[in-house]
Design an enzyme around this catalytic site. Structure first.
Site: not given
Ligand code: ADP
Ligand code: MG
Length: 327
Positions: A37-38, A41-42, A156
């Site tokens: 789905l996506g 970074k981690f 974010d």
């Protein structure tokens, strides 16, 4: 039972969670569907089906070790903040948590419509209309107002972290990714530059205290992008982007805002202010005429040719006035 406040570290991280962390194999209870789905970074996020119910979920695999450092506390903080937003209808809900040797897996409600990012950069027929943006911005603000009432800052907010329950027909928003989020009770400063360059507020670049107003800046950027398809501060490189942010160098020209109402521009101007204390709060934004005026109910009234909607932006938000001392 320890007082949750006592479990909070100096930098606003909460690590006291209520969800049971399961250590039985995730794949005993879920079948992973191939599609990713996506990813960030981690983390990798994959679609999965709960075997017992047949229900689809999104499994976020978070690596516990990153660059040789143990990041379990950061993940617990993310879980704790998702838990604290359980009743918030615009925050993705957390279903279960699993732990393996390498990962912690968050089983989340699946937001099948994907990131609003796609419609932000899409061409005309797939792009949001202003009526869409009014509805979605209202939901983002309702969700964020609730986070802020609970002293949580997201830190974010960007089009990759705002998802949709469905893309066609356009569904409702779900805020995801509390990986950088903090409880405000004890946060006074940030020591590193957090977030994505294009969306971070000037105070983050200046290592000044963060606050709920830091999120409001990002909502200003987000709204700008949703309406115009352009990222207002994006430069050719990081340095240029940071300079644009610290100078609040925003293009409000008729060219950039073609087909967008002046109320929408006025709304954005209440948020993209260098001084965090002057920015509108989420509650104030929810009362802005852009979200409540006739245009919000009747899309045809958004035609820029209607002079009745062209109100002058408030002069009071000028950046040149002297800054008031901190309370
Ligand atoms: P990171 O902290 O690595 O950025 P995110 O939580 O933002 O991780 O997830 C990365 C991406 O995975 C998101 O930008 C989104 O595309 C997708 N994603 C995350 N959570 C969900 C979800 N609940 N439903 C559908 N897609 C999701
Ligand atoms: Mg993310």
């Amino acid at each position: 039972m320890p007082d949750p406040m006592m479990m909070m570290s100096k930098n606003g991280m909460v690590t006291d969670i209520h969800t049971r962390i399961r250590t039985d194999p995730f794949t005993n209870n879920y079948e992973l569907l191939g599609r990713e789905l996506g990813r960030g970074k981690f983390a990798v996020v994959k679609k999965c089906v709960e075997k017992a119910t047949g229900k689809e979920h999104a499994a976020k695999f978070l690596r516990k070790r990153r660059k040789g450092e143990d990041c379990r506390r950061d993940i617990l903080n993310e879980i704790a903040l998702l838990e604290s937003a359980m009743v918030n209808p615009y925050v993705v809900s957390l279903h279960e948590v699993y732990e393996t040797n390498a990962d912690i897996i968050l089983v989340l409600e699946c937001a099948a419509g994907g990131e609003i990012f796609h419609q932000c950069v899409a061409d005309n027929d797939e792009a949001f209309t202003e009526k869409d943006v009014i509805r979605l911005a209202g939901q983002i603000l309702t969700g964020v107002a609730s986070l802020h009432r609970n002293n949580v800052v997201h830190l974010d907010l960007k089009p990759q972290n705002i998802l949709l329950t469905s893309a066609v027909p356009l569904g409702d928003i779900r805020i995801v990714d509390f990986g950088l989020s903090r409880r405000m009770d004890s946060v006074t400063e940030v020591r590193e530059i957090l977030g994505t360059p294009e969306y971070v507020a000037p105070e983050i670049l200046n290592y000044e205290p963060i606050s709920t107003a830091t999120d409001m800046w990002s909502i200003g950027v987000l709204t700008y992008v949703m309406l115009t398809g352009e990222s207002p501060f994006l430069g050719d490189n990081k340095q240029e982007t940071y300079l644009n942010i610290s100078q609040v160098n925003v293009d409000y020209s008729p060219d950039a805002f073609e087909g967008v109402s002046s109320l929408a521009m006025d709304f954005i101007k209440t948020l993209l202010l260098k001084n965090p204390r002057k920015r509108a709060t989420a509650e104030e934004c929810l009362n802005h005429p852009w979200l409540n005026g006739p245009a919000a109910a009747c899309p045809h009234l958004l035609a820029t040719s209607l002079p009745s909607l062209d109100i002058e932006p408030e002069a009071s938000q000028s950046e040149s006035e002297p800054e008031s001392p901190a309370p």
